[in-house]
Design a protein around this motif. Structure first.
Motif, PDB file in Angstrom:
ATOM      1  N   SER A   1      -8.399   5.909  18.230  1.00 54.39           N
ATOM      2  CA  SER A   1      -8.650   4.587  17.651  1.00 54.39           C
ATOM      3  C   SER A   1      -9.413   4.669  16.335  1.00 54.39           C
ATOM      4  O   SER A   1      -9.377   3.734  15.539  1.00 54.39           O
ATOM      5  N   GLN A   2     -10.097   5.766  16.084  1.00 53.41           N
ATOM      6  CA  GLN A   2     -10.830   5.902  14.829  1.00 53.41           C
ATOM      7  C   GLN A   2      -9.892   6.133  13.641  1.00 53.41           C
ATOM      8  O   GLN A   2     -10.295   5.995  12.492  1.00 53.41           O
TER       9      GLN A   2
ATOM     10  N   LEU B   1      -3.606   1.644   9.135  1.00 53.04           N
ATOM     11  CA  LEU B   1      -3.461   0.306   8.562  1.00 53.04           C
ATOM     12  C   LEU B   1      -3.342   0.378   7.037  1.00 53.04           C
ATOM     13  O   LEU B   1      -2.493  -0.287   6.432  1.00 53.04           O
ATOM     14  N   PHE B   2      -4.167   1.210   6.417  1.00 49.39           N
ATOM     15  CA  PHE B   2      -4.099   1.399   4.960  1.00 49.39           C
ATOM     16  C   PHE B   2      -2.734   1.935   4.542  1.00 49.39           C
ATOM     17  O   PHE B   2      -2.137   1.451   3.567  1.00 49.39           O
ATOM     18  N   LEU B   3      -2.211   2.932   5.239  1.00 52.51           N
ATOM     19  CA  LEU B   3      -0.907   3.498   4.915  1.00 52.51           C
ATOM     20  C   LEU B   3       0.214   2.484   5.112  1.00 52.51           C
ATOM     21  O   LEU B   3       1.152   2.423   4.315  1.00 52.51           O
ATOM     22  N   ALA B   4       0.118   1.654   6.146  1.00 48.29           N
ATOM     23  CA  ALA B   4       1.142   0.641   6.385  1.00 48.29           C
ATOM     24  C   ALA B   4       1.133  -0.412   5.273  1.00 48.29           C
ATOM     25  O   ALA B   4       2.196  -0.825   4.787  1.00 48.29           O
ATOM     26  N   ILE B   5      -0.057  -0.839   4.861  1.00 54.29           N
ATOM     27  CA  ILE B   5      -0.146  -1.816   3.773  1.00 54.29           C
ATOM     28  C   ILE B   5       0.370  -1.214   2.471  1.00 54.29           C
ATOM     29  O   ILE B   5       1.097  -1.867   1.714  1.00 54.29           O
ATOM     30  N   ALA B   6       0.014   0.034   2.195  1.00 49.96           N
ATOM     31  CA  ALA B   6       0.482   0.694   0.966  1.00 49.96           C
ATOM     32  C   ALA B   6       1.993   0.843   0.966  1.00 49.96           C
ATOM     33  O   ALA B   6       2.651   0.590  -0.049  1.00 49.96           O
ATOM     34  N   ALA B   7       2.568   1.225   2.094  1.00 48.43           N
ATOM     35  CA  ALA B   7       4.030   1.358   2.172  1.00 48.43           C
ATOM     36  C   ALA B   7       4.706   0.008   2.018  1.00 48.43           C
ATOM     37  O   ALA B   7       5.739  -0.122   1.346  1.00 48.43           O
TER      38      ALA B   7
END
Length: 124
Positions: free
Chosen positions: A5-6, A12-18
């Protein structure tokens, strides 16, 4: 057992960037298709960079001298980018900085002399 979970903020950052990258690439293409901006015509598909059709196959190989001249240009362009900060900080570096830059310039001068002797700068 490892607590994964850490790693959620990174995921989340990678999903938003993609998602943003895909939006910046595909959204303008989709809007141009929907608004009718994509209407290829013979005049629009003509050569626009040099103004005349290419003489030979665009997949033909360049002469190696073109690459040598381009690499030499990049090399001496980088040399200039090293000379400006060196000149500004010369009072702080003293003789050690001066000797180091003279060695760097000497190596570049030897490389240029070698290139010149081999005829890499002669254009035919």
């Amino acid at each position: 057992m490892v607590d994964l979970s850490q790693y959620f903020p990174i995921l989340l950052f990678l999903a938003i960037a993609a998602g943003l990258s895909a939006a910046f690439v595909f959204l303008p293409m989709g809007v141009s298709r929907l608004t009718g901006a994509h209407k290829p015509q013979a005049e629009k598909l003509t050569e626009y960079e040099c103004g005349f059709p290419a003489f030979e196959d665009p997949r033909s190989q360049f002469d190696v001298k073109f690459y040598l001249v381009a690499i030499s240009f990049l090399l001496f362009d980088l040399e200039a980018s090293f000379l400006f900060p060196w000149a500004v900080s010369l009072d702080h570096t003293g003789w050690a900085g001066w000797i180091g830059m003279m060695m760097f310039l000497g190596i570049l001068a030897i490389g240029l002399a070698y290139e010149w002797k081999k005829g890499a700068l002669d254009w035919q």
